[in-house]
Scaffold this active site. Structure first.
Site, mmCIF file in Angstrom:
data_model
loop_
_atom_site.group_PDB
_atom_site.id
_atom_site.type_symbol
_atom_site.label_atom_id
_atom_site.label_comp_id
_atom_site.label_asym_id
_atom_site.label_seq_id
_atom_site.Cartn_x
_atom_site.Cartn_y
_atom_site.Cartn_z
ATOM 1 N N LYS A 169 -78.303 28.507 -41.099
ATOM 2 C CA LYS A 169 -77.856 27.493 -40.174
ATOM 3 C C LYS A 169 -77.680 27.949 -38.761
ATOM 4 O O LYS A 169 -76.993 29.027 -38.616
ATOM 5 C CB LYS A 169 -76.710 26.961 -40.708
ATOM 6 C CG LYS A 169 -75.915 25.702 -39.602
ATOM 7 C CD LYS A 169 -74.780 25.307 -40.277
ATOM 8 C CE LYS A 169 -74.305 23.802 -39.770
ATOM 9 N NZ LYS A 169 -73.210 23.395 -40.542
ATOM 10 N N CYS A 173 -76.823 20.256 -41.462
ATOM 11 C CA CYS A 173 -75.743 19.466 -40.555
ATOM 12 C C CYS A 173 -75.727 19.673 -39.178
ATOM 13 O O CYS A 173 -76.463 18.978 -38.622
ATOM 14 C CB CYS A 173 -74.434 20.147 -41.344
ATOM 15 S SG CYS A 173 -73.096 18.954 -41.186
ATOM 16 N N GLU A 186 -75.293 19.422 -48.391
ATOM 17 C CA GLU A 186 -74.875 20.745 -47.744
ATOM 18 C C GLU A 186 -73.845 21.301 -48.739
ATOM 19 O O GLU A 186 -72.889 20.633 -49.070
ATOM 20 C CB GLU A 186 -74.354 20.708 -46.518
ATOM 21 C CG GLU A 186 -73.911 22.018 -45.756
ATOM 22 C CD GLU A 186 -73.312 21.783 -44.358
ATOM 23 O OE1 GLU A 186 -73.096 22.936 -43.630
ATOM 24 O OE2 GLU A 186 -73.000 20.608 -44.039
#
Length: 295
Positions: free
Chosen positions: A116, A153, A43
């Protein structure tokens, strides 16, 4: 495609875009030479982890996707290497910003992007200051190596995200990551918990999973630091770890999977056949009391 070779990478990132991109390119190049057809970079690999604290000047690191220097550079590399390459970047879109991954196929075609969805906010990981919650929804892409799903993540802690991608036909789950020390509790090591949650996604959905994390100590302008614990890994469709890196090494790992054989097992196992979505309404609430999201 049936048999595919996939790779994870792991590296320290610095406050130097060119050095970071050079290092990531070198890892990808080595992984491809070792047979990888898909390479997962970590990331926000192109800069340091600027989210440790809130500093408005770091918003200037974001770029629009169609002119993002990292996207342009690594899309060209994907074509040169003939490799599927998800590219994690800081995106500017009008007056908002997203933590975004662009999916580039092995011929250099940009297949689309994912923003995200779950944005953490806590000491050492103050991402809500920088990123708006993603508006793309969970997605899958048909690539040269098969159909992939990708979360970023904090998304990896939510089984709903992995299941959604599995329901859309994903054959591989990918998670680029930046995680390490827990500043509120310096003695707590979440790395095994982190791995086990994702291994559960692999096992529950009967598909392989890749996680690429960063390493090293990174310090914000006010002196606060995070220490990223690495331990990037590849799990098989039963959740077993087949490849794992340690807490400090920079490098890559390659693993081969027969996605056709795994797909046949997944279809025959009955996990998806026997689902009861009409009974899962509680998942549409925050408090578990059964009220619909519209109330």
């Amino acid at each position: 495609m049936a048999e595919v070779s996939v790779a994870i990478t792991q590296m320290a990132s610095r406050q130097d875009w060119k050095k970071n991109c050079d290092a990531a390119e070198e890892l990808a190049r080595k992984a491809v030479k070792a047979g990888a057809q898909l390479v997962l970079l970590q990331e926000l690999f192109d800069n340091d982890y600027f989210c440790i604290e809130q500093h408005a000047e770091f918003l200037n690191l974001a770029h629009e996707l169609d002119r993002h220097p990292t996207v342009l550079r690594f899309a060209a590399l994907a074509k040169e290497f003939g490799v599927v390459l998800p590219i994690s970047v800081f995106e500017r879109a009008g007056n908002v910003h997203f933590n975004t991954t662009v999916i580039v196929d092995a011929d250099g075609t940009q297949l689309g992007f994912y923003r995200k969805s779950h944005i953490p906010d806590g000491r050492g990981y103050q991402e809500k200051f920088y990123f708006s919650p993603g508006d793309t929804g969970f997605k899958v892409w048909d690539t040269a190596v098969g159909r992939i799903g990708l979360g970023i993540c904090w998304d990896q802690w939510f089984p709903e995200a992995a299941r959604a991608m599995a329901l859309m036909g994903a054959e591989l789950l990918l998670y680029p990551t930046a995680i390490g020390s827990e500043p509120p509790n310096p003695d707590y090591d979440s790395s095994t918990h982190w791995q086990n949650v994702m291994r559960g996604h692999a096992a529950a959905n009967i598909m392989p999973l890749l996680a690429s994390n960063r390493i090293g100590k990174e310090t914000a302008p006010d002196g606060r630091s995070d220490v990223f614990y690495g331990r990037s890994f590849i799990a098989d469709h039963q959740g077993e770890k087949l490849q794992e890196m340690d807490r400090s090494e920079e490098g890559f790992r390659v693993q081969k999977f027969d996605l056709s054989a795994i797909g046949e097992l997944r279809r025959s196992w009955g996990v998806f056949r026997d689902r009861r979505p009409e009974m899962y309404g509680t998942l549409m609430t925050l408090d578990g009391k059964g009220r619909s999201a519209a109330v």
